[in-house]
Design a protein around this motif. Structure first.
Motif, PDB file in Angstrom:
ATOM      1  N   SER A 250       9.121  -1.663  -5.960  1.00 14.00           N
ATOM      2  CA  SER A 250       9.261  -3.029  -5.465  1.00 14.00           C
ATOM      3  C   SER A 250       8.015  -3.887  -5.681  1.00 14.00           C
ATOM      4  O   SER A 250       8.101  -5.118  -5.620  1.00 14.00           O
ATOM      5  CB  SER A 250       9.619  -3.010  -3.975  1.00 14.00           C
ATOM      6  N   VAL A 251       6.874  -3.250  -5.924  1.00 12.91           N
ATOM      7  CA  VAL A 251       5.631  -4.025  -6.090  1.00 12.91           C
ATOM      8  C   VAL A 251       5.010  -3.846  -7.469  1.00 12.91           C
ATOM      9  O   VAL A 251       4.007  -4.503  -7.787  1.00 12.91           O
ATOM     10  CB  VAL A 251       4.600  -3.656  -5.007  1.00 12.91           C
ATOM     11  N   LYS A 252       5.587  -2.966  -8.264  1.00  4.07           N
ATOM     12  CA  LYS A 252       5.024  -2.680  -9.590  1.00  4.07           C
ATOM     13  C   LYS A 252       4.962  -3.958 -10.420  1.00  4.07           C
ATOM     14  O   LYS A 252       5.927  -4.720 -10.485  1.00  4.07           O
ATOM     15  CB  LYS A 252       5.877  -1.619 -10.274  1.00  4.07           C
ATOM     16  N   GLY A 253       3.801  -4.196 -11.030  1.00  5.76           N
ATOM     17  CA  GLY A 253       3.617  -5.399 -11.831  1.00  5.76           C
ATOM     18  C   GLY A 253       3.118  -6.594 -11.048  1.00  5.76           C
ATOM     19  O   GLY A 253       2.700  -7.600 -11.639  1.00  5.76           O
ATOM     20  N   ARG A 254       3.163  -6.510  -9.715  1.00  3.64           N
ATOM     21  CA  ARG A 254       2.693  -7.619  -8.880  1.00  3.64           C
ATOM     22  C   ARG A 254       1.463  -7.240  -8.054  1.00  3.64           C
ATOM     23  O   ARG A 254       0.600  -8.075  -7.801  1.00  3.64           O
ATOM     24  CB  ARG A 254       3.805  -8.070  -7.919  1.00  3.64           C
ATOM     25  N   PHE A 255       1.396  -5.983  -7.624  1.00  2.00           N
ATOM     26  CA  PHE A 255       0.286  -5.508  -6.795  1.00  2.00           C
ATOM     27  C   PHE A 255      -0.613  -4.596  -7.609  1.00  2.00           C
ATOM     28  O   PHE A 255      -0.148  -3.869  -8.495  1.00  2.00           O
ATOM     29  CB  PHE A 255       0.806  -4.730  -5.585  1.00  2.00           C
ATOM     30  N   THR A 256      -1.910  -4.613  -7.267  1.00  5.09           N
ATOM     31  CA  THR A 256      -2.871  -3.732  -7.914  1.00  5.09           C
ATOM     32  C   THR A 256      -3.772  -3.105  -6.861  1.00  5.09           C
ATOM     33  O   THR A 256      -4.389  -3.822  -6.074  1.00  5.09           O
ATOM     34  CB  THR A 256      -3.734  -4.487  -8.928  1.00  5.09           C
ATOM     35  N   ILE A 257      -3.832  -1.781  -6.864  1.00  5.04           N
ATOM     36  CA  ILE A 257      -4.728  -1.072  -5.962  1.00  5.04           C
ATOM     37  C   ILE A 257      -5.991  -0.696  -6.727  1.00  5.04           C
ATOM     38  O   ILE A 257      -5.927  -0.329  -7.905  1.00  5.04           O
ATOM     39  CB  ILE A 257      -4.055   0.184  -5.351  1.00  5.04           C
TER      40      ILE A 257
ATOM     41  N   VAL B   4     -11.220   0.207  -0.314  1.00  9.08           N
ATOM     42  CA  VAL B   4     -10.061   0.163  -1.184  1.00  9.08           C
ATOM     43  C   VAL B   4      -9.418  -1.211  -1.035  1.00  9.08           C
ATOM     44  O   VAL B   4      -9.424  -1.793   0.050  1.00  9.08           O
ATOM     45  CB  VAL B   4      -9.067   1.311  -0.865  1.00  9.08           C
ATOM     46  N   TYR B   5      -8.900  -1.725  -2.141  1.00  7.90           N
ATOM     47  CA  TYR B   5      -8.339  -3.056  -2.166  1.00  7.90           C
ATOM     48  C   TYR B   5      -6.861  -3.009  -2.577  1.00  7.90           C
ATOM     49  O   TYR B   5      -6.427  -2.094  -3.279  1.00  7.90           O
ATOM     50  CB  TYR B   5      -9.093  -3.933  -3.168  1.00  7.90           C
ATOM     51  N   LEU B   6      -6.152  -4.038  -2.167  1.00 11.29           N
ATOM     52  CA  LEU B   6      -4.787  -4.241  -2.642  1.00 11.29           C
ATOM     53  C   LEU B   6      -4.663  -5.711  -3.016  1.00 11.29           C
ATOM     54  O   LEU B   6      -4.617  -6.577  -2.129  1.00 11.29           O
ATOM     55  CB  LEU B   6      -3.749  -3.857  -1.599  1.00 11.29           C
ATOM     56  N   GLN B   7      -4.667  -5.980  -4.307  1.00 13.94           N
ATOM     57  CA  GLN B   7      -4.465  -7.338  -4.803  1.00 13.94           C
ATOM     58  C   GLN B   7      -2.965  -7.581  -4.910  1.00 13.94           C
ATOM     59  O   GLN B   7      -2.270  -6.834  -5.607  1.00 13.94           O
ATOM     60  CB  GLN B   7      -5.127  -7.515  -6.162  1.00 13.94           C
TER      61      GLN B   7
END
Length: 124
Positions: free
Chosen positions: A63-70, A79-82
């Motif tokens: 559901s987040v692939k391509g939109r979120f980056t860890i 740790v970050y979540l863009q």
């Protein structure tokens, strides 16, 4: 004992971006696989993304692939979540979690430590 503190949540319009941070108070942060999970009201906690301790490999929910980056900064114990292209269905409390010297897992029960969560609200 590992303490995790999330920050960066807030209110954003659909299509906008947020970056979540999770600061860990631990001496060997680079020995922990880190994950992000989220829980919407009335729903179960869901896996969002993870980054491994050894190779830094990353994993995402469909559901987040391509939109979120860890990502992680071991020097900063963070740790970050863009999160980009946010949708109203991304609205939830976001939690970071840690597991010691273990591979990736999407099962929250396998993480030993959890933060208190940060609210993300995406308006339509």
């Amino acid at each position: 004992q590992v303490q995790l503190v999330e920050s960066g949540g807030g209110l954003v319009q659909a299509g906008g971006s947020l970056r979540l941070s999770c600061a860990a108070s631990v001496r060997s942060f680079n020995s922990y696989t880190m994950g992000w999970f989220r829980q919407a009201p009335g729903k179960e906690r869901d896996f969002v993304a993870a980054i491994t301790w050894s190779s830094g490999s990353t994993y995402y929910a469909d559901s987040v692939k391509g939109r979120f980056t860890i990502s992680r900064d071991n020097a900063e114990n963070t740790v970050y979540l863009q999160m980009n292209s946010l949708k109203p269905e991304d609205t939830a409390v976001y939690y970071c979690a840690a597991r010691f010297r273990s591979p990736y897992s999407a099962n929250g029960a396998q993480y030993e430590y959890w933060g208190q969560g940060t609210q993300v609200t995406v308006s339509s």
